[in-house]
Scaffold this active site. Structure first.
Site, PDB file in Angstrom:
ATOM      1  N   ASN A 113       0.853  -1.199   0.000  1.00 26.42           N
ATOM      2  CA  ASN A 113       0.000   0.000   0.000  1.00 26.42           C
ATOM      3  C   ASN A 113       0.885   1.244   0.000  1.00 26.42           C
ATOM      4  O   ASN A 113       2.072   1.177   0.332  1.00 26.42           O
ATOM      5  CB  ASN A 113      -0.922  -0.003   1.217  1.00 26.42           C
ATOM      6  CG  ASN A 113      -0.159   0.008   2.545  1.00 26.42           C
ATOM      7  OD1 ASN A 113       0.770  -0.771   2.753  1.00 26.42           O
ATOM      8  ND2 ASN A 113      -0.559   0.880   3.454  1.00 26.42           N
ATOM      9  N   HIS A 114       0.303   2.380  -0.366  1.00 27.49           N
ATOM     10  CA  HIS A 114       1.123   3.585  -0.521  1.00 27.49           C
ATOM     11  C   HIS A 114       0.420   4.804   0.074  1.00 27.49           C
ATOM     12  O   HIS A 114      -0.630   5.223  -0.420  1.00 27.49           O
ATOM     13  CB  HIS A 114       1.400   3.822  -2.002  1.00 27.49           C
ATOM     14  CG  HIS A 114       2.570   4.718  -2.272  1.00 27.49           C
ATOM     15  ND1 HIS A 114       3.528   5.017  -1.330  1.00 27.49           N
ATOM     16  CD2 HIS A 114       2.939   5.395  -3.408  1.00 27.49           C
ATOM     17  CE1 HIS A 114       4.438   5.826  -1.857  1.00 27.49           C
ATOM     18  NE2 HIS A 114       4.095   6.077  -3.104  1.00 27.49           N
ATOM     19  N   VAL A 115       1.016   5.350   1.149  1.00 29.76           N
ATOM     20  CA  VAL A 115       0.423   6.522   1.791  1.00 29.76           C
ATOM     21  C   VAL A 115       1.437   7.623   2.078  1.00 29.76           C
ATOM     22  O   VAL A 115       1.059   8.740   2.426  1.00 29.76           O
ATOM     23  CB  VAL A 115      -0.285   6.140   3.120  1.00 29.76           C
ATOM     24  CG1 VAL A 115      -1.448   5.201   2.865  1.00 29.76           C
ATOM     25  CG2 VAL A 115       0.690   5.510   4.104  1.00 29.76           C
TER      26      VAL A 115
END
Length: 203
Positions: A41-43
């Protein structure tokens, strides 16, 4: 590891443990040989190094092409196995290079969402990761970061106190023949499955 990679790996790992009480859940699942797409995931801008330091070997990752404009920055990034990508106009040579890296047995970090989430909640996947799965036949290792949104969310100017965990899922070897789709539809179906597996991971 080359010296530059080892040095950066060591510094980032020490900082992660010291600043964020960084831990890896399911670290034993990282101990395998051969290629893999490490799908996360990418935050946050913190995500790539916080995935990379979990491995005791060199892994490849991506950074936007503009970061390579300065010669010194470009030299350092390349020594850290960072690949330049143009998200707006990805060129065929770059795509082929990534596929070749996977076919040669390397591990490559990818973010199926394509861009950072604004609220920390997993977004829909773009088809790109599915293309790399279909063309390279590499297995996928889903991983999920918790805490990077709190530590350095999109738009933040400074780091914030937070505890960060990387949760490692099970290595998945897609059976491409089991999919009815083809072409772009296949790539999207594979990407959606990868994102589902990431979203299922819990601390």
């Amino acid at each position: 590891m080359n010296f530059s990679y080892w040095f950066g790996h060591h510094i980032f790992r020490e900082l992660a443990h010291g600043l964020f009480d960084y831990r890896v859940v399911g670290a034993e699942k990282l101990q395998f040989t051969g290629p893999a797409i490490i799908a996360c995931n990418h935050v946050s801008f913190l995500d790539p190094p916080l995935v990379g330091i979990a491995f005791d070997e060199m892994v490849y990752s991506f950074a936007r092409k503009t970061l390579f404009n300065h010669p010194l920055a470009a030299k350092i990034l390349r020594s850290w196995q960072v690949l330049a990508v143009d998200r707006d106009k990805p060129d065929t040579a770059s795509l082929k290079n990534i596929i070749q890296l996977l076919r040669e047995g390397n591990k490559v970090i990818m973010f199926p969402e394509g861009t950072r989430s604004y609220d920390g909640v997993p977004q829909s996947a773009e088809a790109g990761v599915g293309l790399f799965i279909a063309k390279s036949k590499a297995p996928v290792l889903p991983v999920r970061l918790f805490g990077t949104h709190e530590a350095y969310p999109r738009g933040a100017k400074t780091l914030r106190p937070a505890k960060i965990s990387l949760v490692v899922g099970d290595l998945w070897q897609p059976d491409l023949k089991s999919y009815a789709e083809s072409g772009k539809e296949l790539y999207q179906a594979l990407a959606d499955e990868v994102m589902h597996r990431i979203s299922e991971l819990r601390v």
